[in-house]
Design an enzyme around this catalytic site. Structure first.
Site, PDB file in Angstrom:
ATOM      1  N   LYS A 118      83.845  75.261  16.542  1.00 10.73           N
ATOM      2  CA  LYS A 118      83.656  75.283  17.994  1.00 10.73           C
ATOM      3  C   LYS A 118      84.753  76.084  18.727  1.00 10.73           C
ATOM      4  O   LYS A 118      84.471  76.796  19.688  1.00 10.73           O
ATOM      5  CB  LYS A 118      83.607  73.844  18.531  1.00 10.73           C
ATOM      6  CG  LYS A 118      82.400  73.043  18.048  1.00 10.73           C
ATOM      7  CD  LYS A 118      81.139  73.558  18.661  1.00 10.73           C
ATOM      8  CE  LYS A 118      79.873  72.797  18.383  1.00 10.73           C
ATOM      9  NZ  LYS A 118      79.808  71.688  17.562  1.00 10.73           N
ATOM     10  N   GLU A 202      87.563  70.564  27.539  1.00 14.16           N
ATOM     11  CA  GLU A 202      86.848  71.422  28.489  1.00 14.16           C
ATOM     12  C   GLU A 202      86.637  70.678  29.798  1.00 14.16           C
ATOM     13  O   GLU A 202      86.646  69.439  29.826  1.00 14.16           O
ATOM     14  CB  GLU A 202      85.457  71.784  27.944  1.00 14.16           C
ATOM     15  CG  GLU A 202      85.462  72.746  26.808  1.00 14.16           C
ATOM     16  CD  GLU A 202      84.053  73.059  26.323  1.00 14.16           C
ATOM     17  OE1 GLU A 202      83.918  74.031  25.585  1.00 14.16           O
ATOM     18  OE2 GLU A 202      83.087  72.338  26.664  1.00 14.16           O
ATOM     19  N   HIS A 210      70.754  72.294  30.427  1.00 16.94           N
ATOM     20  CA  HIS A 210      71.026  72.907  29.123  1.00 16.94           C
ATOM     21  C   HIS A 210      70.065  74.084  28.974  1.00 16.94           C
ATOM     22  O   HIS A 210      68.856  73.902  28.810  1.00 16.94           O
ATOM     23  CB  HIS A 210      70.798  71.876  28.012  1.00 16.94           C
ATOM     24  CG  HIS A 210      71.118  72.371  26.642  1.00 16.94           C
ATOM     25  ND1 HIS A 210      72.049  71.769  25.832  1.00 16.94           N
ATOM     26  CD2 HIS A 210      70.654  73.428  25.941  1.00 16.94           C
ATOM     27  CE1 HIS A 210      72.126  72.433  24.684  1.00 16.94           C
ATOM     28  NE2 HIS A 210      71.288  73.436  24.736  1.00 16.94           N
ATOM     29  N   HIS A 237      72.300  63.337  23.318  1.00 16.04           N
ATOM     30  CA  HIS A 237      72.567  64.744  22.997  1.00 16.04           C
ATOM     31  C   HIS A 237      71.521  65.356  22.069  1.00 16.04           C
ATOM     32  O   HIS A 237      71.721  66.453  21.545  1.00 16.04           O
ATOM     33  CB  HIS A 237      73.974  64.929  22.410  1.00 16.04           C
ATOM     34  CG  HIS A 237      75.063  64.425  23.305  1.00 16.04           C
ATOM     35  ND1 HIS A 237      75.509  65.127  24.409  1.00 16.04           N
ATOM     36  CD2 HIS A 237      75.780  63.276  23.282  1.00 16.04           C
ATOM     37  CE1 HIS A 237      76.463  64.444  25.004  1.00 16.04           C
ATOM     38  NE2 HIS A 237      76.644  63.309  24.347  1.00 16.04           N
ATOM     39  N   ARG A 293      70.774  79.970  13.357  1.00 13.30           N
ATOM     40  CA  ARG A 293      69.583  79.630  12.570  1.00 13.30           C
ATOM     41  C   ARG A 293      68.383  79.592  13.496  1.00 13.30           C
ATOM     42  O   ARG A 293      68.501  79.781  14.704  1.00 13.30           O
ATOM     43  CB  ARG A 293      69.765  78.251  11.926  1.00 13.30           C
ATOM     44  CG  ARG A 293      70.090  77.174  12.958  1.00 13.30           C
ATOM     45  CD  ARG A 293      70.013  75.771  12.418  1.00 13.30           C
ATOM     46  NE  ARG A 293      70.581  74.781  13.314  1.00 13.30           N
ATOM     47  CZ  ARG A 293      69.970  74.271  14.389  1.00 13.30           C
ATOM     48  NH1 ARG A 293      68.763  74.680  14.724  1.00 13.30           N
ATOM     49  NH2 ARG A 293      70.572  73.368  15.141  1.00 13.30           N
ATOM     50  N   ARG A 339      58.823  66.768  21.175  1.00 10.96           N
ATOM     51  CA  ARG A 339      59.110  66.354  19.802  1.00 10.96           C
ATOM     52  C   ARG A 339      58.586  64.939  19.596  1.00 10.96           C
ATOM     53  O   ARG A 339      59.143  63.983  20.150  1.00 10.96           O
ATOM     54  CB  ARG A 339      60.614  66.390  19.531  1.00 10.96           C
ATOM     55  CG  ARG A 339      61.236  67.756  19.673  1.00 10.96           C
ATOM     56  CD  ARG A 339      62.653  67.739  19.119  1.00 10.96           C
ATOM     57  NE  ARG A 339      63.404  68.924  19.482  1.00 10.96           N
ATOM     58  CZ  ARG A 339      64.619  69.214  19.016  1.00 10.96           C
ATOM     59  NH1 ARG A 339      65.199  68.366  18.178  1.00 10.96           N
ATOM     60  NH2 ARG A 339      65.239  70.311  19.380  1.00 10.96           N
TER      61      ARG A 339
END
Length: 448
Positions: A118, A202, A210, A237, A293, A339
């Site tokens: 990260k 952060e 998002h 998340h 990916r 989903r």
């Protein structure tokens, strides 16, 4: 250029079937690998060859690199598609395949390594001109540094594990009295989950969306951005509902962020499909990570662009340069993906078991990516995804109408599923208006 002749699919479930279909369309032979729990899986039935690589536990099968390499050698597979999850972002796996003369259908091992850390990913993004969230330059080494950087950035702050993912090793501190303890919690969780207790800090964005940009590069300096997806509806998340394009962005904002991402990937000589993820707040984009990916939600991009991303991955992995330029890409209508998981729709407790009745919806603009069938037993060892319902319409309102109709048609009996949750969401005024952020779903569920 090496034309790929036989692909081993190092994954399971709907993504294994998705890759298999793309290979079949291109005349490429397929090898399915599977654990003993997946002997009756759809991709195993449909592949040209199959190899059992171990017992149900993923660590002994789908994450077992020697077994997968051996399966390549036994079958003569000259390439491996890792899907998502499992070994898809494992740089060591990519290195080992290359050492054995097997093509890894994905980025270079070095690109995976850079974006998998990260801190290094943020540093690289900044150097490539991608906007980043204000925060520490690297890992936080002491409580003194922690307090100083938090003061500079401004509270509230988010403390994150360097090797993190899936919301693990992540805590919020609202003020200086909380920050030291929050960092200690993040370190402990990071150590337990990733074996690495390094954390960074952060600015915490209170109500962001998002937004992620799908990119595609040929590894030779050619790269394009294939539009954005809004993945703000999340629980713990984890994304639940994704749409393309975002209801929140203007055309001007889109053009600018596409150009930034495409140029960054050209400069990086990025190879394959990837996704650059941002938090979007008050008209500004802030880089959070890059997934090197294929994403679970890639179908919504395919629906609005007409491009097959797996075909593109196979082409690039064969050494073909990109034939499309940014100006060639056009977007048509709107797409939404839900989903559908084998989970209780309110408690979200996994519900493995046998599917006694299964009827997916159909009709114009409806796509279901799933590897289940009537009589299929959902094993308890892996994620609980039953399938992905993807709908497309000429406009967002048409897409929502089609989604409502498709959810009403969808039948999954024998196990609990999250279908009832989506049937509630499709009635909600905020969802219909596209008025939601990354905290919306958690609040909605808390009220119920």
């Amino acid at each position: 250029m090496t034309m790929i002749k036989k692909v081993l699919i190092a994954n399971r479930g709907e993504i294994a079937l998705r890759v298999l279909r793309a290979c079949k369309e291109l005349g490429i032979a397929t090898v399915a690998v599977h654990s003993t729990a997946d002997t009756d899986a759809m991709h195993v039935r449909l592949a040209d060859e199959s190899v059992c690589i171990g017992p149900p536990q993923a660590s002994e099968s789908y994450l077992n690199i020697p077994s997968i390499v051996a399966a390549c050698e036994i079958t003569g597979a000259d390439a491996v598609h890792p899907g998502y999850g499992f070994l898809s972002e494992n740089a060591r796996f990519a290195d080992i395949l290359e050492a054995h003369g097997i093509i890894f259908i994905g980025p270079t091992a070095e690109q995976i390594r850079i974006m998998g850390d990260k801190i290094e990913a943020k540093r690289t993004a900044k150097a490539l001109g991608i906007p980043v969230v204000p925060g520490s330059e690297g890992a936080i080494r002491s409580n003194e540094e922690l307090l100083r950087v938090a003061e500079e950035v401004g509270y509230p702050v988010l403390i994150k594990a360097s090797a993190g993912g899936g919301g693990k090793g992540m805590t919020v501190a609202k003020g200086p009295d909380e920050v030291v303890q929050a960092a200690a919690r993040a370190r402990a969780e990071a150590k337990a989950n990733f074996g690495n207790d390094e954390v960074y800090l952060e600015r915490y964005l209170a109500t962001p969306r998002h937004i992620e940009i799908q990119v595609l590069g040929d590894g030779q300096g050619g790269a394009v951005a294939l539009g954005e997806r809004d993945c703000s509806l999340q629980r713990r998340h984890q994304k639940v509902w994704e749409e393309a394009r975002s209801p929140a962005l203007t055309e001007e904002q889109r053009t600018e962020i596409y150009a930034t991402c495409a140029k960054a990937m050209q400069d990086m000589k990025y190879r394959g499909a990837g996704t650059i993820e941002f938090l979007y707040d008050n008209g500004e984009f802030f880089f959070i990570e890059m997934n090197t990916r294929l994403q679970v939600e890639h179908p919504v991009t395919e629906m609005i662009t007409g491009l097959d991303l797996v075909h593109a991955q196979l082409s690039v992995a064969s050494g073909e340069p990109l034939t499309i330029r940014q100006d060639d890409i056009s977007f048509h209508g709107h797409a939404i993906e839900c989903r559908i998981n084998a989970e209780h729709p309110e408690t979200f407790i996994p519900s493995p078991g046998t599917i006694t009745h299964y009827h997916p919806p159909g009709g114009l603009g409806v796509r279901v990516d799933s590897a289940v069938y009537q009589g299929y037993k959902i094993p308890p060892y892996y994620d609980s995804l039953i399938g992905k319902l993807i709908v497309h319409g000429n406009s967002r309102s048409e897409c929502l109408m089609r989604l409502r109709r498709s959810l009403d048609e969808f039948v999954v009996d024998g196990v609990e599923s999250t279908l009832p949750l989506f049937r509630r969401l499709i009635q909600n005024p905020d969802i219909l208006a596209g008025n939601y952020d990354i905290h919306w779903l958690e609040k909605f569920l808390a009220k119920e």
